[in-house]
Design a protein around this motif. Sequence first.
Motif, PDB file in Angstrom:
ATOM      1  N   GLN A  24       0.832  -1.206   0.000  1.00  0.00           N
ATOM      2  CA  GLN A  24       0.000   0.000   0.000  1.00  0.00           C
ATOM      3  C   GLN A  24       0.864   1.253   0.000  1.00  0.00           C
ATOM      4  N   TYR A  25       1.922   1.220   0.788  1.00  0.00           N
ATOM      5  CA  TYR A  25       2.832   2.368   0.824  1.00  0.00           C
ATOM      6  C   TYR A  25       3.559   2.522  -0.512  1.00  0.00           C
ATOM      7  N   LEU A  26       3.949   1.391  -1.115  1.00  0.00           N
ATOM      8  CA  LEU A  26       4.641   1.441  -2.406  1.00  0.00           C
ATOM      9  C   LEU A  26       3.764   2.069  -3.485  1.00  0.00           C
ATOM     10  N   LYS A  27       2.494   1.692  -3.495  1.00  0.00           N
ATOM     11  CA  LYS A  27       1.576   2.207  -4.523  1.00  0.00           C
ATOM     12  C   LYS A  27       1.476   3.718  -4.488  1.00  0.00           C
ATOM     13  N   ASN A  28       1.544   4.282  -3.293  1.00  0.00           N
ATOM     14  CA  ASN A  28       1.258   5.708  -3.125  1.00  0.00           C
ATOM     15  C   ASN A  28       2.498   6.582  -2.997  1.00  0.00           C
ATOM     16  N   ILE A  29       3.662   5.986  -2.973  1.00  0.00           N
ATOM     17  CA  ILE A  29       4.862   6.777  -2.728  1.00  0.00           C
ATOM     18  C   ILE A  29       5.345   7.474  -3.991  1.00  0.00           C
ATOM     19  N   ASP A  30       5.961   8.627  -3.816  1.00  0.00           N
ATOM     20  CA  ASP A  30       6.611   9.330  -4.921  1.00  0.00           C
ATOM     21  C   ASP A  30       7.833   8.517  -5.338  1.00  0.00           C
ATOM     22  N   ILE A  31       7.902   8.179  -6.616  1.00  0.00           N
ATOM     23  CA  ILE A  31       8.976   7.318  -7.117  1.00  0.00           C
ATOM     24  C   ILE A  31      10.359   7.838  -6.721  1.00  0.00           C
ATOM     25  N   GLN A  32      10.540   9.152  -6.775  1.00  0.00           N
ATOM     26  CA  GLN A  32      11.864   9.709  -6.487  1.00  0.00           C
ATOM     27  C   GLN A  32      12.319   9.394  -5.058  1.00  0.00           C
ATOM     28  N   ASN A  33      11.363   9.139  -4.176  1.00  0.00           N
ATOM     29  CA  ASN A  33      11.722   8.835  -2.783  1.00  0.00           C
ATOM     30  C   ASN A  33      12.311   7.438  -2.622  1.00  0.00           C
TER      31      ASN A  33
ATOM     32  N   CYS B   1       3.909  -5.288  -6.719  1.00  0.00           N
ATOM     33  CA  CYS B   1       4.814  -5.974  -5.797  1.00  0.00           C
ATOM     34  C   CYS B   1       4.643  -5.486  -4.362  1.00  0.00           C
ATOM     35  N   SER B   2       5.141  -6.284  -3.441  1.00  0.00           N
ATOM     36  CA  SER B   2       5.067  -5.929  -2.024  1.00  0.00           C
ATOM     37  C   SER B   2       6.303  -5.194  -1.545  1.00  0.00           C
ATOM     38  N   THR B   3       7.450  -5.455  -2.185  1.00  0.00           N
ATOM     39  CA  THR B   3       8.705  -4.827  -1.774  1.00  0.00           C
ATOM     40  C   THR B   3       9.503  -4.395  -3.005  1.00  0.00           C
ATOM     41  N   ILE B   4      10.494  -3.561  -2.777  1.00  0.00           N
ATOM     42  CA  ILE B   4      11.360  -3.142  -3.883  1.00  0.00           C
ATOM     43  C   ILE B   4      12.176  -4.329  -4.379  1.00  0.00           C
ATOM     44  N   ASN B   5      12.535  -5.224  -3.484  1.00  0.00           N
ATOM     45  CA  ASN B   5      13.277  -6.407  -3.912  1.00  0.00           C
ATOM     46  C   ASN B   5      12.425  -7.259  -4.847  1.00  0.00           C
ATOM     47  N   GLU B   6      11.121  -7.327  -4.587  1.00  0.00           N
ATOM     48  CA  GLU B   6      10.223  -8.050  -5.495  1.00  0.00           C
ATOM     49  C   GLU B   6      10.171  -7.382  -6.860  1.00  0.00           C
ATOM     50  N   ILE B   7      10.227  -6.047  -6.873  1.00  0.00           N
ATOM     51  CA  ILE B   7      10.259  -5.333  -8.163  1.00  0.00           C
ATOM     52  C   ILE B   7      11.509  -5.735  -8.930  1.00  0.00           C
TER      53      ILE B   7
ATOM     54  N   ASP C 164      15.223   4.994 -16.845  1.00  0.00           N
ATOM     55  CA  ASP C 164      14.797   3.608 -17.055  1.00  0.00           C
ATOM     56  C   ASP C 164      14.422   2.960 -15.721  1.00  0.00           C
ATOM     57  N   LEU C 165      15.217   3.238 -14.697  1.00  0.00           N
ATOM     58  CA  LEU C 165      14.923   2.696 -13.378  1.00  0.00           C
ATOM     59  C   LEU C 165      13.575   3.222 -12.876  1.00  0.00           C
ATOM     60  N   VAL C 166      13.335   4.500 -13.089  1.00  0.00           N
ATOM     61  CA  VAL C 166      12.057   5.100 -12.694  1.00  0.00           C
ATOM     62  C   VAL C 166      10.904   4.394 -13.405  1.00  0.00           C
ATOM     63  N   SER C 167      11.075   4.119 -14.695  1.00  0.00           N
ATOM     64  CA  SER C 167      10.019   3.441 -15.464  1.00  0.00           C
ATOM     65  C   SER C 167       9.777   2.018 -14.939  1.00  0.00           C
ATOM     66  N   ILE C 168      10.872   1.323 -14.585  1.00  0.00           N
ATOM     67  CA  ILE C 168      10.737  -0.029 -14.032  1.00  0.00           C
ATOM     68  C   ILE C 168       9.994   0.017 -12.699  1.00  0.00           C
ATOM     69  N   LEU C 169      10.335   1.001 -11.866  1.00  0.00           N
ATOM     70  CA  LEU C 169       9.672   1.134 -10.570  1.00  0.00           C
ATOM     71  C   LEU C 169       8.194   1.470 -10.748  1.00  0.00           C
ATOM     72  N   GLU C 170       7.885   2.313 -11.720  1.00  0.00           N
ATOM     73  CA  GLU C 170       6.493   2.655 -12.003  1.00  0.00           C
ATOM     74  C   GLU C 170       5.717   1.407 -12.414  1.00  0.00           C
ATOM     75  N   PHE C 171       6.374   0.560 -13.207  1.00  0.00           N
ATOM     76  CA  PHE C 171       5.733  -0.682 -13.645  1.00  0.00           C
ATOM     77  C   PHE C 171       5.505  -1.624 -12.469  1.00  0.00           C
ATOM     78  N   GLY C 172       6.492  -1.731 -11.581  1.00  0.00           N
ATOM     79  CA  GLY C 172       6.435  -2.755 -10.550  1.00  0.00           C
ATOM     80  C   GLY C 172       5.775  -2.365  -9.251  1.00  0.00           C
TER      81      GLY C 172
ATOM     82  N   ILE D 146      17.066   3.898  -2.758  1.00  0.00           N
ATOM     83  CA  ILE D 146      16.966   2.556  -2.173  1.00  0.00           C
ATOM     84  C   ILE D 146      16.978   1.512  -3.281  1.00  0.00           C
ATOM     85  N   ALA D 147      16.218   1.782  -4.346  1.00  0.00           N
ATOM     86  CA  ALA D 147      16.110   0.831  -5.458  1.00  0.00           C
ATOM     87  C   ALA D 147      17.459   0.620  -6.141  1.00  0.00           C
ATOM     88  N   LYS D 148      18.233   1.688  -6.298  1.00  0.00           N
ATOM     89  CA  LYS D 148      19.555   1.560  -6.931  1.00  0.00           C
ATOM     90  C   LYS D 148      20.400   0.535  -6.189  1.00  0.00           C
ATOM     91  N   THR D 149      20.406   0.636  -4.867  1.00  0.00           N
ATOM     92  CA  THR D 149      21.203  -0.282  -4.049  1.00  0.00           C
ATOM     93  C   THR D 149      20.700  -1.709  -4.180  1.00  0.00           C
TER      94      THR D 149
END
Length: 455
Positions: free
Chosen positions: A300-309, A342-348, A330-338, A313-316
């Motif tokens: 739920q938090y992932l769905k509503n968060i600003d991608i830039q935030n 997904c439940s976590t960034i690792n799942e993305i 490209d990373l931003v687009s992948i995060l927008e897709f996932g 974390i995602a880069k790491t």
Amino acid sequence: MAVNVRFAPSPTGYLHVGGLRTALYNYLFAKQNKGTLILRIEDTDQSRKVDGAIINLVESLNKCGIIFDKGPKKYDKNDLFLQSNRLNFYYDAVDSLLNNGYAYVCFDDDLEKYKDRRFSKEELADKEYHVRLKIPNHNLNFNDQIRGDINFDLSLLDDPVILKTDGFPTYHLANVVDDHDMKISHVIRGEEWLPSTPIHILLYKYFNWDLPYFIHLPLLLNPDKSKLSKRQGHVAVEDFLNQGYLPEALINFIALLGWNPKTNDELLSIEALINQFNIKNVQKAGAVFDLDKLNWMNSQYLKNIDIQNIVPIAKTIFQDNHFIINDESDLVSILEFGKGRCSTINEIAQLSYPFFSDPEYNADYLDLLNDDQSHMIYSLMIKEIMVMKCIKASEIKQIISSLGDTFNIKGKELFFPIRLAIWGDVHGPDIGLIIKILGKEKSIQRLKRALSYGK
């Protein structure tokens, strides 16, 4: 009354999620009461001390938004928020107890022959000994803010060690001396310390000090109701953060383990928690750590968060998975897709693995790879991509549209065979995005692979 609370972990490894909850409840209570939150490092058990544990512990707490008003700064020999630098306080306390007959020196475990003996400093010089606290043989009553009045039979206790042979105090003595010195008004800690509370109260009485309020939090449990431990899965805060659980979601979830806001709201910001938290509403029974609930909450938090935030974390996390993305867009687009899937960034990151490795084809759609029309689409796409100098998603979109016109097809009939070839499945990110991130060479390679499948 001025409210002073503390979180006092031992530097023996990672920060346990149970420790995070204790720190959080202390933090919320301090904020509500305009009080002071103190971090004290209880490192008197030198044999269990782990190098770097203090720094990692503080970093994990800070990442979760728990900032202390007072605590260690330089971590050097002058830092009095480290118990190992406070030995003189404990020695003075031990001397007071010995002088008043509340404690005694032992050279071995034959306690009876030492209980009523006094030793001079000269007699103790260069000798190895420990000091024990005298426990009287009567009942002791005390109040816990969650559990109410508790009656304890002190005859069930052995005289506990308060100063070890290595010259360091045990938890019992150091904890009480420090809480008094730091003017702790409310001791908020885990239920596992409840059996030790009578010893601590005796120490307060022996020193003629005012008692703080005691608040013992319920245990965290596995779904099978056993105590939450590393053997059953992840319990380290650092592990959850490294998997891409958002600190805000983790704090929200942890806050509800043993406390209920008495509303239907489950998604609560730290500000909402500060406003609604009530220590008297904390339950007595153990709280089950439901990973499915945490996953739902994090999603739920992932769905509503600003991608830039979450980009840093995602880069790491992507790097830890050996997924290298050079273009941040490209990373931003992948995060927008996932992030809505997904439940976590690792799942993305795991969902995104076809960007980085040749995927297995979805077995339910293998017929598309043997279809003549699919082969013609692949052949024409290869020709179009080969002449492109720079791959742009918008141009890929135009190529696909043109192919649709050529074969008089659209929708699934057009997109499924293409996405299956380059992604391994008929469902996935935008085709233009896939080809842009894959690049010219990899895209052509995957189309040729699909073209030759089954031949």
